[in-house]
Each structure stands twice: as structure tokens, then as C-alpha cells.
Design a protein around this motif. Structure first.
Motif, PDB file in Angstrom:
ATOM      1  N   GLY A   1     -15.999   4.728  23.069  1.00  0.00           N
ATOM      2  CA  GLY A   1     -16.270   5.474  21.982  1.00  0.00           C
ATOM      3  C   GLY A   1     -16.588   6.870  22.825  1.00  0.00           C
ATOM      4  O   GLY A   1     -16.569   7.094  24.021  1.00  0.00           O
ATOM      5  N   PRO A   2     -16.166   8.070  21.920  1.00  0.00           N
ATOM      6  CA  PRO A   2     -16.370   9.208  22.614  1.00  0.00           C
ATOM      7  C   PRO A   2     -17.746   9.924  22.846  1.00  0.00           C
ATOM      8  O   PRO A   2     -18.534   8.947  22.605  1.00  0.00           O
ATOM      9  CB  PRO A   2     -15.974  10.101  21.437  1.00  0.00           C
ATOM     10  CG  PRO A   2     -16.310   9.602  20.237  1.00  0.00           C
ATOM     11  CD  PRO A   2     -16.008   8.075  20.542  1.00  0.00           C
TER      12      PRO A   2
ATOM     13  N   ALA B   1     -21.141   9.178  21.054  1.00  0.00           N
ATOM     14  CA  ALA B   1     -20.914   8.268  20.084  1.00  0.00           C
ATOM     15  C   ALA B   1     -22.311   7.223  19.911  1.00  0.00           C
ATOM     16  O   ALA B   1     -22.556   6.636  18.954  1.00  0.00           O
ATOM     17  CB  ALA B   1     -19.730   7.315  20.342  1.00  0.00           C
TER      18      ALA B   1
ATOM     19  N   ARG C   1     -17.065   0.939  14.387  1.00  0.00           N
ATOM     20  CA  ARG C   1     -15.866   1.208  13.376  1.00  0.00           C
ATOM     21  C   ARG C   1     -14.914   0.120  13.438  1.00  0.00           C
ATOM     22  O   ARG C   1     -14.267  -0.134  12.553  1.00  0.00           O
ATOM     23  CB  ARG C   1     -15.210   2.501  13.752  1.00  0.00           C
ATOM     24  CG  ARG C   1     -16.133   3.850  13.880  1.00  0.00           C
ATOM     25  CD  ARG C   1     -16.616   4.277  12.617  1.00  0.00           C
ATOM     26  NE  ARG C   1     -17.676   5.358  12.734  1.00  0.00           N
ATOM     27  CZ  ARG C   1     -18.263   5.847  11.782  1.00  0.00           C
ATOM     28  NH1 ARG C   1     -18.040   5.310  10.413  1.00  0.00           N
ATOM     29  NH2 ARG C   1     -18.942   6.802  11.733  1.00  0.00           N
TER      30      ARG C   1
ATOM     31  N   ASP D   1     -18.367   4.930  16.962  1.00  0.00           N
ATOM     32  CA  ASP D   1     -18.477   6.426  16.662  1.00  0.00           C
ATOM     33  C   ASP D   1     -19.360   6.747  15.843  1.00  0.00           C
ATOM     34  O   ASP D   1     -19.747   5.859  14.882  1.00  0.00           O
ATOM     35  CB  ASP D   1     -17.033   6.960  16.188  1.00  0.00           C
ATOM     36  CG  ASP D   1     -16.910   8.340  15.950  1.00  0.00           C
ATOM     37  OD1 ASP D   1     -17.511   8.897  17.080  1.00  0.00           O
ATOM     38  OD2 ASP D   1     -16.132   9.197  15.305  1.00  0.00           O
ATOM     39  N   ALA D   2     -20.160   7.951  16.133  1.00  0.00           N
ATOM     40  CA  ALA D   2     -21.237   8.485  15.288  1.00  0.00           C
ATOM     41  C   ALA D   2     -22.266   7.369  15.033  1.00  0.00           C
ATOM     42  O   ALA D   2     -22.716   6.988  14.051  1.00  0.00           O
ATOM     43  CB  ALA D   2     -20.847   8.882  13.958  1.00  0.00           C
TER      44      ALA D   2
ATOM     45  N   ARG E   1     -14.436  15.738  19.785  1.00  0.00           N
ATOM     46  CA  ARG E   1     -15.639  16.565  19.737  1.00  0.00           C
ATOM     47  C   ARG E   1     -15.094  17.835  20.095  1.00  0.00           C
ATOM     48  O   ARG E   1     -15.638  18.998  19.963  1.00  0.00           O
ATOM     49  CB  ARG E   1     -16.543  16.126  20.704  1.00  0.00           C
ATOM     50  CG  ARG E   1     -17.149  14.693  20.492  1.00  0.00           C
ATOM     51  CD  ARG E   1     -18.002  15.002  19.106  1.00  0.00           C
ATOM     52  NE  ARG E   1     -18.837  13.413  19.081  1.00  0.00           N
ATOM     53  CZ  ARG E   1     -18.448  12.483  18.461  1.00  0.00           C
ATOM     54  NH1 ARG E   1     -17.205  12.226  17.944  1.00  0.00           N
ATOM     55  NH2 ARG E   1     -19.259  11.349  18.286  1.00  0.00           N
TER      56      ARG E   1
ATOM     57  N   THR F   1     -11.910   7.323  15.942  1.00  0.00           N
ATOM     58  CA  THR F   1     -12.850   8.152  16.406  1.00  0.00           C
ATOM     59  C   THR F   1     -12.509   9.704  15.933  1.00  0.00           C
ATOM     60  O   THR F   1     -11.466  10.016  15.908  1.00  0.00           O
ATOM     61  CB  THR F   1     -13.261   7.752  17.959  1.00  0.00           C
ATOM     62  OG1 THR F   1     -12.093   8.212  18.649  1.00  0.00           O
ATOM     63  CG2 THR F   1     -13.516   6.426  18.146  1.00  0.00           C
ATOM     64  N   THR F   2     -13.815  10.185  16.229  1.00  0.00           N
ATOM     65  CA  THR F   2     -13.696  11.775  16.001  1.00  0.00           C
ATOM     66  C   THR F   2     -13.702  12.650  17.144  1.00  0.00           C
ATOM     67  O   THR F   2     -14.471  12.268  17.985  1.00  0.00           O
ATOM     68  CB  THR F   2     -14.812  12.163  14.879  1.00  0.00           C
ATOM     69  OG1 THR F   2     -14.963  11.233  13.908  1.00  0.00           O
ATOM     70  CG2 THR F   2     -14.738  13.548  14.559  1.00  0.00           C
TER      71      THR F   2
END
Length: 241
Positions: free
Chosen positions: A42-43, A46, A212, A207-208, A238, A235-236
Motif C-alpha cells: 500500500g502507499p 494507507a 482493495r 489503500d485508505a 499521494r 491505489t491512490t
């Protein structure tokens, strides 16, 4: 005849947690298999490290639960079944690596031999240096030794090879494979897609504050996609390009 043990060693169910007014875990649920290496990708931000802290008793979720081999977290910790490797151990800043390792070994009934573990991870090369003066990769090696010295059945590793040179990283990978072969369950976080591809039996992309996507590397990275492609798609970012 005793009942057979579940193939699931860790089960997190609908974990929710707010910190500083921000939702960090938002219904996170996942499982980790016994005697398997499970990778959490994850980023930054996350919720990966927060999740590990909930699994090791450092944080208590606002809702949901974590069970380790069917037990509450604190019961599993009290029985010495869990090892944890943090990203840093600032509390040990003035201690030398082998002093730290011998202290931790003394907290367990049947620890691994300290000198042999230190030799395996190259700790003798900087045994006389205070922890705070070690390089990032050296600190990681000490932290890993501390997580393993008590012979845990389940070990949490937060970015275990961050800052390590390629030789040390490969040595750690081989050690983790040996642990898996010996029946130890490993849950690790990593930003290195190659590390997950090399080691993981199961991957959870987070993520978040929620999972996911989950699956084996082959399941996630099929049809010509790389694991990194799948990660980026689910994933998103940043930081915007």
C-alpha cells in the motif's frame, strides 16, 4: 485425537480506527495463512503500520477485532507467540546491538542462540556501535533479529529490508524462506514489488484503510500485468505527477 489447527493464523475483521480526527482504518479485513508469508502492499498513509500496531497491542481499534490463532491479541502476546519488527526502535538508541539482543533473549523461555543469529544477520560487524549511530540498513538487521530471537510462531515485519544493500536483502529473503519452511507465519509490509513477488504466498493491497484486492502474485499479476501495474491501478497517488 486433538482438533486440527486452523490454516488461518491471523484474522482481522472490520477494523476501524480514527487518529487525530482522521480515519486510518476503514473496515479493514484480512486473513494470513499459517506457515505462509503474507505481504501487505500500500502507499504511504494507507494504514499498513497502524494495522500492525493493532495486531501487536500497541493500538486498540475503535471497532472490529484481531484474533491470532483464535485468541485475542493480548493473550497471544502474553504467551510469547508473536514477534514484531518495527520500522525503527528509537527507545534502544543508546544500547549496542548484541546487548539489546541478549536482553530480548532473556525475556523468552527458549530463545534462539544470540551469537548464531547475530552472525547470520551480520551484527558482529557493528556490535560495538550504539543503535542510534547505525545506518538504516544496520538498524533493520538489528530490529529483525529482535523480532526473531524469541522463536515466534507469527512475526510481523514492517518494511524489513528498507535501507539494506542487495547482499543483505537477499540474505534476509533466504532467512524468511527458511522460517516459512519451519512453519513460522510471516506478515510483512513492503514497498518493493520485487520483494513481494519473490516471497509472498498471499498479497493484500491496501489503500485508505481497507483492503482493495487480495490474491496470490499469479492471481493478481496475470494476463501480462506486473504486480506494480496492479498496485498502481488499485491505489491512490499521494503526490501528483
Amino acid at each position: 485425537m486433538p482438533p486440527s489447527r486452523s490454516s488461518v493464523v491471523l484474522r482481522a475483521s472490520d477494523l476501524r480506527l480514527e487518529l487525530g480526527g482522521r480515519t486510518v482504518l476503514d473496515g479493514l479485513s484480512l486473513e494470513a495463512g499459517r506457515g505462509r508469508i503474507t505481504a501487505l502492499l500500500g502507499p504511504n498513509g494507507a494504514g499498513k503500520t497502524t494495522f500492525i500496531r493493532c495486531c501487536t497491542g500497541l493500538l486498540r481499534p475503535d471497532a472490529g477485532e484481531v484474533r491470532i490463532d483464535g485468541e485475542p491479541v493480548r493473550a497471544a502476546l502474553a504467551r510469547g507467540r508473536v514477534g514484531v519488527m518495527p520500522q525503527d526502535s528509537g527507545a534502544w538508541s543508546g544500547i549496542r546491538p548484541l546487548e539489546m539482543l541478549r536482553h530480548l533473549a532473556g525475556l523468552h523461555a527458549s530463545p534462539l542462540p544470540v551469537d548464531a543469529l547475530a552472525e547470520r544477520l551480520g551484527l558482529h560487524d557493528f556490535a560495538g556501535t550504539a543503535y542510534r549511530r547505525l545506518s538504516g540498513g544496520q538498524k533493520q538487521a538489528v530490529n529483525l533479529a529482535g523480532a526473531l530471537v524469541g522463536r515466534p510462531e507469527l512475526v510481523f515485519l514492517d518494511e524489513p529490508t528498507a535501507g539494506m544493500d542487495p547482499h543483505t536483502r537477499r540474505a534476509v529473503w533466504e532467512l524468511l524462506r527458511e522460517l516459512r519452511a519451519a512453519g513460522v507465519s510471516v506478515l510483512l509490509t513492503t514497498h518493493a514489488m520485487g520483494e513481494a513477488e519473490e516471497l509472498a504466498d498471499q498479497v493484500h493491497i491496501v489503500d485508505a484503510g481497507r483492503v482493495r484486492l487480495s490474491g496470490t502474485v499469479a492471481e493478481l499479476a496475470g494476463q501480462g500485468d506486473s504486480l506494480e501495474d496492479v498496485f498502481l491501478r488499485h491505489t491512490t497517488a499521494r503526490i501528483r505527477p
